[in-house]
Design a protein around this motif. Sequence first.
Motif, PDB file in Angstrom:
ATOM      1  N   THR A  69       4.962 -11.812   1.685  1.00 15.12           N
ATOM      2  CA  THR A  69       5.749 -12.134   0.389  1.00 15.12           C
ATOM      3  C   THR A  69       5.028 -12.618  -0.817  1.00 15.12           C
ATOM      4  O   THR A  69       5.178 -12.293  -1.791  1.00 15.12           O
ATOM      5  N   VAL A  70       3.934 -13.237  -0.579  1.00 16.72           N
ATOM      6  CA  VAL A  70       3.105 -13.521  -1.706  1.00 16.72           C
ATOM      7  C   VAL A  70       2.674 -12.447  -2.425  1.00 16.72           C
ATOM      8  O   VAL A  70       2.434 -12.092  -3.403  1.00 16.72           O
ATOM      9  N   PHE A  71       2.112 -11.460  -1.563  1.00 13.77           N
ATOM     10  CA  PHE A  71       1.673 -10.148  -2.227  1.00 13.77           C
ATOM     11  C   PHE A  71       2.673  -9.133  -2.847  1.00 13.77           C
ATOM     12  O   PHE A  71       2.299  -8.663  -4.095  1.00 13.77           O
ATOM     13  N   LEU A  72       3.827  -9.302  -2.380  1.00 14.94           N
ATOM     14  CA  LEU A  72       5.024  -8.531  -3.009  1.00 14.94           C
ATOM     15  C   LEU A  72       5.115  -9.308  -4.115  1.00 14.94           C
ATOM     16  O   LEU A  72       5.780  -8.802  -5.258  1.00 14.94           O
ATOM     17  N   ALA A  73       5.227 -10.635  -4.365  1.00 18.80           N
ATOM     18  CA  ALA A  73       5.714 -11.421  -5.385  1.00 18.80           C
ATOM     19  C   ALA A  73       4.583 -11.288  -6.667  1.00 18.80           C
ATOM     20  O   ALA A  73       5.193 -11.088  -7.794  1.00 18.80           O
ATOM     21  N   LEU A  74       3.482 -11.190  -6.412  1.00 18.97           N
ATOM     22  CA  LEU A  74       2.453 -10.820  -7.359  1.00 18.97           C
ATOM     23  C   LEU A  74       2.480  -9.320  -7.636  1.00 18.97           C
ATOM     24  O   LEU A  74       2.353  -9.043  -8.740  1.00 18.97           O
ATOM     25  N   PHE A  75       2.350  -8.338  -7.002  1.00 24.42           N
ATOM     26  CA  PHE A  75       2.237  -6.908  -7.133  1.00 24.42           C
ATOM     27  C   PHE A  75       3.517  -6.176  -6.883  1.00 24.42           C
ATOM     28  O   PHE A  75       3.401  -4.697  -6.961  1.00 24.42           O
ATOM     29  N   GLY A  76       4.726  -6.624  -6.526  1.00 23.72           N
ATOM     30  CA  GLY A  76       5.895  -5.910  -6.246  1.00 23.72           C
ATOM     31  C   GLY A  76       6.220  -5.050  -7.216  1.00 23.72           C
ATOM     32  O   GLY A  76       6.599  -3.861  -7.059  1.00 23.72           O
TER      33      GLY A  76
END
Length: 105
Positions: A71-78
């Motif tokens: 979730t954090v990864f997709l919030a940053l790079f999604g």
Amino acid sequence: MSKAMSTSAERKMRKDLIRLRMDMYRQQLLYHSQPVRHPLSGITSLLFSSNRSSKVGEESAGSPMWIGAATVFLALFGKRLGKVGKLARLAITAYPLVLKIKSPR
């Protein structure tokens, strides 16, 4: 100063006590050095284990650690991933709902 031990039985008891203490210290060192000796086992247990509940019928309150990381990864790079990022964000959002439907009541 301590007085000299008079009997061999007292000396033997003292040696046994020292051996037990040394064994206890050795076991403590082994236990506390495990994260240093095996760092990947700690990381994998954090990433792939779900929140353990103490009662048998109780549902887990949290989600696995990898869901939070994703979730954090997709919030940053999604948004940079385009359609794939949008589908992944949708999948992360739907994952708790799918688990709720799949879990036995």
